[in-house]
Design a protein around this motif. Sequence first.
Motif, mmCIF file in Angstrom:
data_model
loop_
_atom_site.group_PDB
_atom_site.id
_atom_site.type_symbol
_atom_site.label_atom_id
_atom_site.label_comp_id
_atom_site.label_asym_id
_atom_site.label_seq_id
_atom_site.Cartn_x
_atom_site.Cartn_y
_atom_site.Cartn_z
ATOM 1 N N UNK A 119 8.268 21.278 -6.312
ATOM 2 C CA UNK A 119 7.953 20.672 -7.530
ATOM 3 C C UNK A 119 8.828 19.390 -7.496
ATOM 4 N N UNK A 120 9.290 18.481 -6.528
ATOM 5 C CA UNK A 120 10.387 17.685 -6.596
ATOM 6 C C UNK A 120 9.426 16.435 -7.082
ATOM 7 N N UNK A 121 8.210 16.463 -6.764
ATOM 8 C CA UNK A 121 7.359 15.108 -7.112
ATOM 9 C C UNK A 121 6.062 15.852 -7.284
ATOM 10 N N UNK A 122 5.327 15.053 -8.083
ATOM 11 C CA UNK A 122 3.797 15.446 -8.644
ATOM 12 C C UNK A 122 2.802 15.244 -7.213
ATOM 13 N N UNK A 123 1.627 15.858 -7.549
ATOM 14 C CA UNK A 123 0.527 15.493 -6.613
ATOM 15 C C UNK A 123 0.395 13.986 -6.502
ATOM 16 N N UNK A 124 0.314 13.440 -7.718
ATOM 17 C CA UNK A 124 -0.014 11.961 -7.562
ATOM 18 C C UNK A 124 1.022 11.287 -6.851
ATOM 19 N N UNK A 125 2.155 11.502 -6.919
ATOM 20 C CA UNK A 125 3.352 10.884 -6.047
ATOM 21 C C UNK A 125 3.013 10.906 -4.806
ATOM 22 N N UNK A 126 2.524 12.418 -4.317
ATOM 23 C CA UNK A 126 2.348 12.635 -2.957
ATOM 24 C C UNK A 126 1.184 11.764 -2.358
ATOM 25 N N UNK A 127 -0.143 11.786 -2.981
ATOM 26 C CA UNK A 127 -1.168 11.006 -2.719
ATOM 27 C C UNK A 127 -1.079 9.587 -2.650
ATOM 28 N N UNK A 128 -0.359 9.092 -3.509
ATOM 29 C CA UNK A 128 0.015 7.639 -3.452
ATOM 30 C C UNK A 128 0.961 7.277 -1.946
ATOM 31 N N UNK A 129 1.986 8.158 -1.782
ATOM 32 C CA UNK A 129 2.660 7.815 -0.527
ATOM 33 C C UNK A 129 1.876 8.254 0.585
ATOM 34 N N UNK A 130 1.141 9.144 0.738
ATOM 35 C CA UNK A 130 0.279 9.210 1.892
ATOM 36 C C UNK A 130 -0.734 8.276 2.075
ATOM 37 N N UNK A 131 -1.290 7.770 1.046
ATOM 38 C CA UNK A 131 -2.256 6.662 1.141
ATOM 39 C C UNK A 131 -1.725 5.341 1.702
ATOM 40 N N UNK A 132 -0.410 5.005 1.315
ATOM 41 C CA UNK A 132 0.237 3.996 1.834
ATOM 42 C C UNK A 132 0.709 4.327 3.414
ATOM 43 N N UNK A 133 1.215 5.495 3.709
ATOM 44 C CA UNK A 133 1.473 5.675 4.932
ATOM 45 C C UNK A 133 0.291 5.608 6.157
ATOM 46 N N UNK A 134 -0.891 5.843 5.473
ATOM 47 C CA UNK A 134 -2.144 5.597 6.257
ATOM 48 C C UNK A 134 -2.540 4.300 6.849
ATOM 49 N N UNK B 1 11.393 8.255 -9.539
ATOM 50 C CA UNK B 1 10.687 7.520 -10.577
ATOM 51 C C UNK B 1 9.301 7.867 -10.873
ATOM 52 N N UNK B 2 8.582 7.370 -11.908
ATOM 53 C CA UNK B 2 7.153 7.304 -11.919
ATOM 54 C C UNK B 2 6.302 6.747 -10.880
ATOM 55 N N UNK B 3 5.116 7.103 -10.928
ATOM 56 C CA UNK B 3 4.296 6.917 -9.695
ATOM 57 C C UNK B 3 4.170 5.347 -9.649
ATOM 58 N N UNK B 4 4.270 4.758 -10.744
ATOM 59 C CA UNK B 4 4.017 3.005 -10.616
ATOM 60 C C UNK B 4 5.422 2.598 -10.115
ATOM 61 N N UNK B 5 6.280 3.204 -10.503
ATOM 62 C CA UNK B 5 7.793 2.769 -9.789
ATOM 63 C C UNK B 5 8.069 2.929 -8.644
ATOM 64 N N UNK B 6 7.192 4.001 -7.810
ATOM 65 C CA UNK B 6 7.608 4.584 -6.519
ATOM 66 C C UNK B 6 6.375 3.742 -5.759
ATOM 67 N N UNK B 7 5.634 2.927 -6.208
ATOM 68 C CA UNK B 7 4.659 2.369 -5.265
ATOM 69 C C UNK B 7 5.196 1.009 -4.642
ATOM 70 N N UNK B 8 5.266 0.982 -3.483
ATOM 71 C CA UNK B 8 5.898 -0.223 -2.599
ATOM 72 C C UNK B 8 4.888 -0.498 -1.299
ATOM 73 N N UNK B 9 5.042 -1.621 -1.194
ATOM 74 C CA UNK B 9 3.956 -2.041 0.230
ATOM 75 C C UNK B 9 4.439 -1.479 1.331
ATOM 76 N N UNK B 10 3.796 -1.605 2.397
ATOM 77 C CA UNK B 10 4.074 -0.970 3.489
ATOM 78 C C UNK B 10 5.365 -1.711 4.084
ATOM 79 N N UNK B 11 5.614 -3.041 3.870
ATOM 80 C CA UNK B 11 6.692 -3.729 4.507
ATOM 81 C C UNK B 11 7.837 -3.412 3.384
ATOM 82 N N UNK B 12 7.699 -2.657 2.463
ATOM 83 C CA UNK B 12 8.883 -2.609 1.579
ATOM 84 C C UNK B 12 9.025 -3.719 0.725
ATOM 85 N N UNK B 13 8.193 -4.335 0.434
ATOM 86 C CA UNK B 13 8.155 -5.727 -0.484
ATOM 87 C C UNK B 13 8.199 -5.532 -1.874
ATOM 88 N N UNK B 14 7.972 -4.315 -2.265
ATOM 89 C CA UNK B 14 8.179 -3.684 -3.852
ATOM 90 C C UNK B 14 6.721 -4.096 -4.338
#
Length: 240
Positions: free
Chosen positions: A183-198, A219-232
């Motif tokens: 419960x540390x992150x939501x399902x939306x957080x998880x899917x955004x992260x793995x979509x970027x990992x792919x 952070x909220x989902x929008x705040x935790x979305x970063x580009x693969x290169x960490x560009x923000x």
Amino acid sequence: MSNPDQATPPTPDDDHYSPESAPPGNTPAPVDPVQAGSAESTAAEPAEPYVPNPTLDELVCTELARRTALIAAEARAIAHAQARQAEFLVELQCWSEDPQVSSRLHGNPESIRLADVNAATLTEDQARAAFYGRWEDREVARRTIVSETACLLRMHERTVEHLMEQSLWLLSAPATFNALSSGEISYRHATVLIDQMRTLPTEDQEAFEEKVLPDAKRLPVAGSRTGPAGSGKGCTRNPS
């Protein structure tokens, strides 16, 4: 001759005489001197100063904390349930790929016979290798589990296909899966992260997860979305 319309008004001594009443609202009501004096004294007295109620203030703060804590607890429970659902979806897919299962889901007698013979004479890996040559069994088995799951969840089959694919990726990222399960992150957080990992090479995915996951926990989902290169910059890639 006298005009009947111009009759002389009756005198006060006349038995039928009654004075005309004053028009409504024009007659002042009698004033009670006691009440008048009381009203004047009340208007003249200053209002009592407002005294804060710290007990009520504290009660409101405590109740706010209690109610929001209940919502947060339910959010953690939902995240845990979604992690469990992802596990079950992966287990369902693995189970359906067993040759003896897939052949029976297909319902082809010859496929069932071959699967049973291979299971008795070959190792599990050999039997699965032989099974992968039978594309029709695998495809029918896949369609069957997707259709059954979609029916039970009242979802479109393409949505279930997407859930199954996301679940495979989620379980391939143990740190993200564990954060979701606790419960540390939501399902939306998880899917955004793995979509970027792919979008990254396999050898870079673990480092990316290690870098981004702490932000996803706070952070909220929008705040935790970063580009693969960490560009923000947000990842604009649509999930496949």
